[in-house]
Design a protein around this motif. Sequence first.
Motif, PDB file in Angstrom:
ATOM      1  N   ALA A  98       2.224 -44.021 -35.775  1.00 16.77           N
ATOM      2  CA  ALA A  98       1.403 -44.195 -34.567  1.00 16.77           C
ATOM      3  C   ALA A  98       1.290 -45.658 -34.182  1.00 16.77           C
ATOM      4  O   ALA A  98       1.190 -45.996 -32.991  1.00 16.77           O
TER       5      ALA A  98
ATOM      6  N   ASP B 216       5.075 -47.221 -30.003  1.00 20.05           N
ATOM      7  CA  ASP B 216       5.177 -47.817 -28.666  1.00 20.05           C
ATOM      8  C   ASP B 216       5.567 -49.291 -28.692  1.00 20.05           C
ATOM      9  O   ASP B 216       5.442 -49.994 -27.673  1.00 20.05           O
TER      10      ASP B 216
ATOM     11  N   ARG C 191       7.990 -37.309 -30.378  1.00 23.08           N
ATOM     12  CA  ARG C 191       6.821 -36.711 -29.718  1.00 23.08           C
ATOM     13  C   ARG C 191       7.045 -35.230 -29.417  1.00 23.08           C
ATOM     14  O   ARG C 191       6.128 -34.405 -29.554  1.00 23.08           O
TER      15      ARG C 191
ATOM     16  N   HIS D 256      -4.381 -39.678 -33.912  1.00 24.09           N
ATOM     17  CA  HIS D 256      -3.526 -40.615 -33.166  1.00 24.09           C
ATOM     18  C   HIS D 256      -2.862 -39.887 -31.994  1.00 24.09           C
ATOM     19  O   HIS D 256      -1.701 -39.458 -32.085  1.00 24.09           O
TER      20      HIS D 256
ATOM     21  N   THR E 270      -1.412 -40.815 -29.483  1.00 29.15           N
ATOM     22  CA  THR E 270      -0.141 -41.385 -29.022  1.00 29.15           C
ATOM     23  C   THR E 270       1.061 -40.682 -29.633  1.00 29.15           C
ATOM     24  O   THR E 270       2.166 -40.748 -29.096  1.00 29.15           O
TER      25      THR E 270
ATOM     26  N   ASN F  90       2.322 -38.402 -24.015  1.00 29.22           N
ATOM     27  CA  ASN F  90       2.994 -39.535 -23.374  1.00 29.22           C
ATOM     28  C   ASN F  90       1.981 -40.392 -22.643  1.00 29.22           C
ATOM     29  O   ASN F  90       1.074 -39.893 -21.982  1.00 29.22           O
ATOM     30  N   LYS F  91       2.145 -41.703 -22.795  1.00 27.91           N
ATOM     31  CA  LYS F  91       1.226 -42.605 -22.103  1.00 27.91           C
ATOM     32  C   LYS F  91       1.549 -42.637 -20.625  1.00 27.91           C
ATOM     33  O   LYS F  91       2.698 -42.532 -20.237  1.00 27.91           O
TER      34      LYS F  91
END
Length: 571
Positions: A526, A530, A543, A564, A566, A570-571
């Motif tokens: 996590a 990104d 993911r 977590h 993330t 998806n951001k």
Amino acid sequence: MATFDLNSLNTVLDEPAQPETGVDFSGKSLKLDTAKDAQQIVDAINKCPNLQYLALTGNTLGVTAAHAISKALESHPELKIARFSDMFTGRMKTEIPPALSALGDGMIAAGARLAVLDLSDNAFGPIGVEGLAKLLQSDVCSDLEELRLNNNGLGITGGKLLARALSSRKRRLRVFIAGRNRLENDGATALAKVFQEMGSLEEIAMPQNGIYHVGITALSEAFKHNPALNHLNLNDNTIGAKGAEAIAGALPRLKNLKSINFGDCLLKSRGARALAKAFKGNSLLLESLDLSHNEIGREACMELVDAITEQPDSQERLSRIVLAGNSLGNAANKKSLKDKLGASAELSDGEGSDDEYVTEPEEEDDTDESEDEDEDSEEAGSADSSPEDIRDIDTVIDVKEISLDDSGREDIQSDVERFLKDPSVKHLNSLGDRAAELIDAHLQMIRDPDAMTEAYAQAVLCASGLSSRSAAATALAMQLYPLFIARAKRQMALANSLLPGLGLIKWENKDYKIRWDLPGCYSILANVLDEAYFPAGLRDTLRFFITSKLPTLPTEIELAIKKHPTLYTNK
């Protein structure tokens, strides 16, 4: 003199008419990894006011590119035909499910209603069906008429998963194509139950699937409930005498059946006679029949021909009757058959003499005992497998034995190997402050690129698993992740090594054991997912699998992941 390709002509005639407007990038051999790579397709989709069809056949599509195309599809509810065959050449099999899922999400968001979905010649295996499941169960496929899944390496498990997805709602498929998939009895039986509920099928093609009489019998029951069936292809399965008898029981209900292909199905004389009996007197209006290479005796062949030529219009109606590769006897026998069949007769492969394939006595090799032996062979060999000719495409996770050059590094390797084989805080501390450097030097001596990537993945996971107990382990894992990414010679090996290590897919080496604490591994993941160095395609793949597998993971791992978001959003 002008020439033409008969096979190409037949293919064109068999394909449904293409709508007038759409986007076609078929056969351009584009390698689409990033959103930038896919931009020309995205632009074409955006510029098409009435996107009736989208054809991407013959290109290779990565996860990030699929997301870009998916976004463009969200504006096209009018889409009817999706031709996505031969679209993942050179991709690792773990890339394919999230790419398929992404394309499906775009169509779902648009509210499209597909009539045709073609995913043939994509070696995604059972794991690929997971990427398709959401699409198949959605409203997008509620009116689906044609589903083409030829040469996908589905195996038994994939067949069962496909049946489960299709059974989620009432279907009205007209065409189902799933050849060369090793569905075997269990996969075929699962699909037969779905076919029986449909009742709408007009064409079924399931050649080269390793189906024996048990699966054939289940399919035959389903055929009875699909009276509009006009094309049936079970070529190169083991129908045998028992399977032929089951099919014969269904034939009286199939008055629209025009084309049958049972070539290479080990019918033998007994099976051929069962079919002949069903053909005779049932007013079947057959036009094409392929029973080639079935070890049928001369007399049984004559009975078949008598049965299908019983009606006075037979010579005008019959277009192709293939009996090559059976015991047809001498030239006189063949002439008699040709006289009855007319121009439709195909009695020779163009090799050998007129007496080729004759075996006497006819019935000796057609006993129940030989069929029982076939069943024994089937049971011994029934396991999920992909067709041999697609193994080059379907990247199989492969753990190779790591061989190291021990000269001059005995002490360092001893400490590193001890930690990698038995990850503990004690063994980690023995590496000192230069742990990442020592592990990196140790792993770079592995000569095989994929084996090296796998070794780096395991080193990362060994350190990550200790992160809840050791700050040094957390620091080491954060140092090893960018090295793991940077050292990979082939990007497709990254997910193949991480997914089984995270418990998201099964490792194909039965000796492989997870020796690290998974909650800690997800916590570290996590923190790096990104980061700029982390490949977008790998991020999307992870993911996808985490999201799809989350409900089935052990409770402690599920709780760790949910800390977590993330990891699965998806951001």
